[in-house]
Design a protein around this motif. Structure first.
Motif, PDB file in Angstrom:
ATOM      1  N   LEU A 239      -0.632  -3.612   0.424  1.00 17.14           N
ATOM      2  CA  LEU A 239      -0.548  -4.136   1.790  1.00 17.14           C
ATOM      3  C   LEU A 239       0.828  -3.868   2.399  1.00 17.14           C
ATOM      4  CD1 LEU A 239      -2.423  -7.556   1.488  1.00 17.14           C
ATOM      5  CD2 LEU A 239      -3.156  -5.509   2.729  1.00 17.14           C
ATOM      6  N   THR A 240       1.862  -4.032   1.605  1.00 19.51           N
ATOM      7  CA  THR A 240       3.214  -3.741   2.086  1.00 19.51           C
ATOM      8  C   THR A 240       3.337  -2.275   2.478  1.00 19.51           C
ATOM      9  OG1 THR A 240       4.112  -5.466   0.676  1.00 19.51           O
ATOM     10  CG2 THR A 240       5.658  -3.820   1.492  1.00 19.51           C
ATOM     11  N   SER A 241       2.792  -1.382   1.649  1.00 21.03           N
ATOM     12  CA  SER A 241       2.838   0.056   1.955  1.00 21.03           C
ATOM     13  C   SER A 241       2.085   0.366   3.241  1.00 21.03           C
ATOM     14  CB  SER A 241       2.245   0.866   0.804  1.00 21.03           C
ATOM     15  OG  SER A 241       3.014   0.726  -0.344  1.00 21.03           O
ATOM     16  N   VAL A 242       0.925  -0.239   3.409  1.00 17.56           N
ATOM     17  CA  VAL A 242       0.104   0.017   4.599  1.00 17.56           C
ATOM     18  C   VAL A 242       0.786  -0.533   5.849  1.00 17.56           C
ATOM     19  CG1 VAL A 242      -2.070  -0.582   5.732  1.00 17.56           C
ATOM     20  CG2 VAL A 242      -2.077   0.152   3.351  1.00 17.56           C
ATOM     21  N   LEU A 243       1.304  -1.737   5.760  1.00 16.56           N
ATOM     22  CA  LEU A 243       1.929  -2.366   6.928  1.00 16.56           C
ATOM     23  C   LEU A 243       3.278  -1.755   7.285  1.00 16.56           C
ATOM     24  CD1 LEU A 243       1.040  -6.097   6.194  1.00 16.56           C
ATOM     25  CD2 LEU A 243      -0.058  -4.549   7.828  1.00 16.56           C
ATOM     26  N   SER A 244       3.907  -1.079   6.334  1.00 14.73           N
ATOM     27  CA  SER A 244       5.221  -0.483   6.612  1.00 14.73           C
ATOM     28  C   SER A 244       5.127   0.949   7.116  1.00 14.73           C
ATOM     29  CB  SER A 244       6.095  -0.532   5.356  1.00 14.73           C
ATOM     30  OG  SER A 244       5.554   0.297   4.356  1.00 14.73           O
ATOM     31  N   LYS A 245       3.923   1.483   7.248  1.00 14.36           N
ATOM     32  CA  LYS A 245       3.773   2.853   7.762  1.00 14.36           C
ATOM     33  C   LYS A 245       4.402   2.953   9.138  1.00 14.36           C
ATOM     34  CE  LYS A 245      -0.225   4.876   5.505  1.00 14.36           C
ATOM     35  NZ  LYS A 245       0.391   5.495   4.444  1.00 14.36           N
ATOM     36  N   GLY A 246       5.236   3.962   9.334  1.00 11.27           N
ATOM     37  CA  GLY A 246       5.904   4.151  10.605  1.00 11.27           C
ATOM     38  C   GLY A 246       7.218   3.401  10.705  1.00 11.27           C
ATOM     39  N   LYS A 247       7.396   2.378   9.869  1.00  9.63           N
ATOM     40  CA  LYS A 247       8.640   1.608   9.904  1.00  9.63           C
ATOM     41  C   LYS A 247       9.625   2.088   8.840  1.00  9.63           C
ATOM     42  CE  LYS A 247       6.355  -2.452  11.689  1.00  9.63           C
ATOM     43  NZ  LYS A 247       5.045  -2.848  11.330  1.00  9.63           N
ATOM     44  N   LEU A 248       9.094   2.609   7.754  1.00  8.24           N
ATOM     45  CA  LEU A 248       9.919   3.128   6.658  1.00  8.24           C
ATOM     46  C   LEU A 248       9.629   4.601   6.460  1.00  8.24           C
ATOM     47  CD1 LEU A 248       9.383   0.356   3.941  1.00  8.24           C
ATOM     48  CD2 LEU A 248      11.378   0.635   5.397  1.00  8.24           C
ATOM     49  N   PHE A 249      10.617   5.324   5.947  1.00  5.89           N
ATOM     50  CA  PHE A 249      10.361   6.695   5.542  1.00  5.89           C
ATOM     51  C   PHE A 249       9.388   6.664   4.372  1.00  5.89           C
ATOM     52  CE2 PHE A 249      14.719   7.110   7.313  1.00  5.89           C
ATOM     53  CZ  PHE A 249      14.393   7.976   8.348  1.00  5.89           C
ATOM     54  N   LYS A 250       8.691   7.776   4.156  1.00  7.27           N
ATOM     55  CA  LYS A 250       7.690   7.828   3.087  1.00  7.27           C
ATOM     56  C   LYS A 250       8.311   7.513   1.728  1.00  7.27           C
ATOM     57  CE  LYS A 250       3.913  10.728   1.506  1.00  7.27           C
ATOM     58  NZ  LYS A 250       3.242  11.999   1.619  1.00  7.27           N
ATOM     59  N   ALA A 251       9.507   8.052   1.473  1.00 10.58           N
ATOM     60  CA  ALA A 251      10.172   7.808   0.192  1.00 10.58           C
ATOM     61  C   ALA A 251      10.535   6.328   0.041  1.00 10.58           C
ATOM     62  CB  ALA A 251      11.418   8.671   0.073  1.00 10.58           C
ATOM     63  N   GLU A 252      10.965   5.684   1.122  1.00 13.56           N
ATOM     64  CA  GLU A 252      11.309   4.260   1.057  1.00 13.56           C
ATOM     65  C   GLU A 252      10.072   3.417   0.795  1.00 13.56           C
ATOM     66  OE1 GLU A 252      13.120   3.892   4.876  1.00 13.56           O
ATOM     67  OE2 GLU A 252      15.154   4.117   4.073  1.00 13.56           O
ATOM     68  N   ALA A 253       8.958   3.773   1.418  1.00 14.37           N
ATOM     69  CA  ALA A 253       7.713   3.041   1.200  1.00 14.37           C
ATOM     70  C   ALA A 253       7.259   3.181  -0.248  1.00 14.37           C
ATOM     71  CB  ALA A 253       6.627   3.546   2.151  1.00 14.37           C
ATOM     72  N   ARG A 254       7.405   4.382  -0.799  1.00 15.27           N
ATOM     73  CA  ARG A 254       7.031   4.596  -2.203  1.00 15.27           C
ATOM     74  C   ARG A 254       7.947   3.792  -3.123  1.00 15.27           C
ATOM     75  NH1 ARG A 254       6.359  10.462  -3.385  1.00 15.27           N
ATOM     76  NH2 ARG A 254       4.306  10.079  -2.562  1.00 15.27           N
ATOM     77  N   ASP A 255       9.249   3.764  -2.831  1.00 18.38           N
ATOM     78  CA  ASP A 255      10.179   2.970  -3.630  1.00 18.38           C
ATOM     79  C   ASP A 255       9.821   1.486  -3.575  1.00 18.38           C
ATOM     80  OD1 ASP A 255      11.588   5.191  -4.413  1.00 18.38           O
ATOM     81  OD2 ASP A 255      13.236   4.897  -2.992  1.00 18.38           O
ATOM     82  N   ALA A 256       9.464   1.004  -2.383  1.00 21.20           N
ATOM     83  CA  ALA A 256       9.080  -0.404  -2.232  1.00 21.20           C
ATOM     84  C   ALA A 256       7.847  -0.704  -3.078  1.00 21.20           C
ATOM     85  CB  ALA A 256       8.817  -0.717  -0.769  1.00 21.20           C
ATOM     86  N   TYR A 257       6.881   0.192  -3.073  1.00 19.45           N
ATOM     87  CA  TYR A 257       5.674  -0.016  -3.879  1.00 19.45           C
ATOM     88  C   TYR A 257       6.029  -0.085  -5.357  1.00 19.45           C
ATOM     89  CZ  TYR A 257       1.133   0.629  -6.018  1.00 19.45           C
ATOM     90  OH  TYR A 257       0.030   0.455  -6.791  1.00 19.45           O
ATOM     91  N   ILE A 258       6.855   0.865  -5.809  1.00 22.62           N
ATOM     92  CA  ILE A 258       7.231   0.892  -7.232  1.00 22.62           C
ATOM     93  C   ILE A 258       7.960  -0.396  -7.613  1.00 22.62           C
ATOM     94  CG2 ILE A 258       8.722   2.043  -8.916  1.00 22.62           C
ATOM     95  CD1 ILE A 258       8.007   4.686  -7.491  1.00 22.62           C
ATOM     96  N   LEU A 259       8.880  -0.856  -6.762  1.00 21.22           N
ATOM     97  CA  LEU A 259       9.603  -2.097  -7.063  1.00 21.22           C
ATOM     98  C   LEU A 259       8.666  -3.300  -7.119  1.00 21.22           C
ATOM     99  CD1 LEU A 259      12.819  -1.620  -4.923  1.00 21.22           C
ATOM    100  CD2 LEU A 259      12.661  -1.663  -7.413  1.00 21.22           C
ATOM    101  N   LEU A 260       7.669  -3.322  -6.242  1.00 22.82           N
ATOM    102  CA  LEU A 260       6.767  -4.461  -6.196  1.00 22.82           C
ATOM    103  C   LEU A 260       5.776  -4.492  -7.355  1.00 22.82           C
ATOM    104  CD1 LEU A 260       6.071  -4.582  -2.375  1.00 22.82           C
ATOM    105  CD2 LEU A 260       7.322  -6.271  -3.722  1.00 22.82           C
ATOM    106  N   VAL A 261       5.364  -3.329  -7.858  1.00 18.41           N
ATOM    107  CA  VAL A 261       4.342  -3.334  -8.903  1.00 18.41           C
ATOM    108  C   VAL A 261       4.895  -3.352 -10.313  1.00 18.41           C
ATOM    109  CG1 VAL A 261       2.630  -2.167  -7.474  1.00 18.41           C
ATOM    110  CG2 VAL A 261       4.068  -0.818  -9.002  1.00 18.41           C
ATOM    111  N   ASN A 262       6.163  -3.050 -10.493  1.00 19.67           N
ATOM    112  CA  ASN A 262       6.702  -3.112 -11.849  1.00 19.67           C
ATOM    113  C   ASN A 262       6.691  -4.561 -12.313  1.00 19.67           C
ATOM    114  OD1 ASN A 262       7.165  -0.450 -12.519  1.00 19.67           O
ATOM    115  ND2 ASN A 262       9.098  -0.396 -11.408  1.00 19.67           N
ATOM    116  N   PRO A 263       6.009  -4.821 -13.416  1.00 21.55           N
ATOM    117  CA  PRO A 263       5.853  -6.210 -13.846  1.00 21.55           C
ATOM    118  C   PRO A 263       7.184  -6.818 -14.273  1.00 21.55           C
ATOM    119  CG  PRO A 263       4.969  -4.714 -15.476  1.00 21.55           C
ATOM    120  CD  PRO A 263       5.354  -3.887 -14.291  1.00 21.55           C
TER     121      PRO A 263
END
Length: 195
Positions: A15-39
């Motif tokens: 949801l964070t990745s989807v809602l951040s489209k256009g607000k973050l660069f693609k690399a930043e969105a991917r980094d955010a996803y990785i940070l959020l899913v790492n247990p």
């Protein structure tokens, strides 16, 4: 409970990745996803401490085994998928950005041909390699490494084996591979470390 938290973390990350489209660069969105899913190990430890206080020891060992498997394997699989995706995207972008039209190849050839011989020698190919490094990595490799790679690149470009690279050979190479140093195309008969 741990599985529900694990799934909710991923749902929140998506949801964070989807809602951040256009607000973050693609690399930043991917980094955010990785940070959020790492247990978070402490989250898992707290959940299992709560379970271990209320359950029998056999059930706890069973739960710990499967949770540990998920804790270590699922992120590994995700990271492998991310790395493959990133590598493919990087290759596509490199090939896209390295394409040149014929007129640009001619201009490049004449810029590199400093002695106006209508052919490029190894030193001029070394300068070509330097320009490729400037475009891709932003910095030039050490002289000995660049000379070694230049030998391979020269053997690749010199299709007629006359010891120089003419405009047609450079155009053929660039039209096929773009402005990248593709060292995997040296033929078996080529001697990359020639004189």
């Amino acid at each position: 409970m741990a599985t529900i938290v694990f799934v909710l973390i991923r749902v929140f990350a998506v949801l964070t990745s989807v809602l951040s489209k256009g607000k973050l660069f693609k690399a930043e969105a991917r980094d955010a996803y990785i940070l959020l899913v790492n247990p978070n190990f402490f989250l898992w430890a707290a959940l299992f401490l709560g379970v271990s206080a209320t359950a029998n020891p056999e059930a706890v060992r069973y739960a710990i085994f499967w949770a540990a498997l998920g804790f270590f394997c699922i992120p590994l699989v995700e990271q492998i998928l991310f790395m493959n995706s990133f590598g493919n995207e990087l290759l596509r972008e490199t090939l896209r950005s390295s394409r040149m039209n014929t007129e640009d190849v001619r201009k490049l050839f004449h810029q590199l041909d400093t002695d106006a011989s209508n052919a490029l020698d190894k030193d001029e190919i070394m300068e070509l390699l330097g320009r490729i490094e400037d475009m891709t990595t932003g910095e030039r490799s050490p002289e000995d490494v660049r000379r070694y790679v230049t030998d391979y690149l020269f053997a690749t470009l010199d299709t007629d084996k006359n010891g120089t690279i003419d405009l047609v050979e450079l155009e053929d190479y660039v039209s096929t591979y773009g402005l990248v140093a593709n060292l995997n195309v040296v033929s078996a008969t080529a001697s990359p470390v020639g004189a």
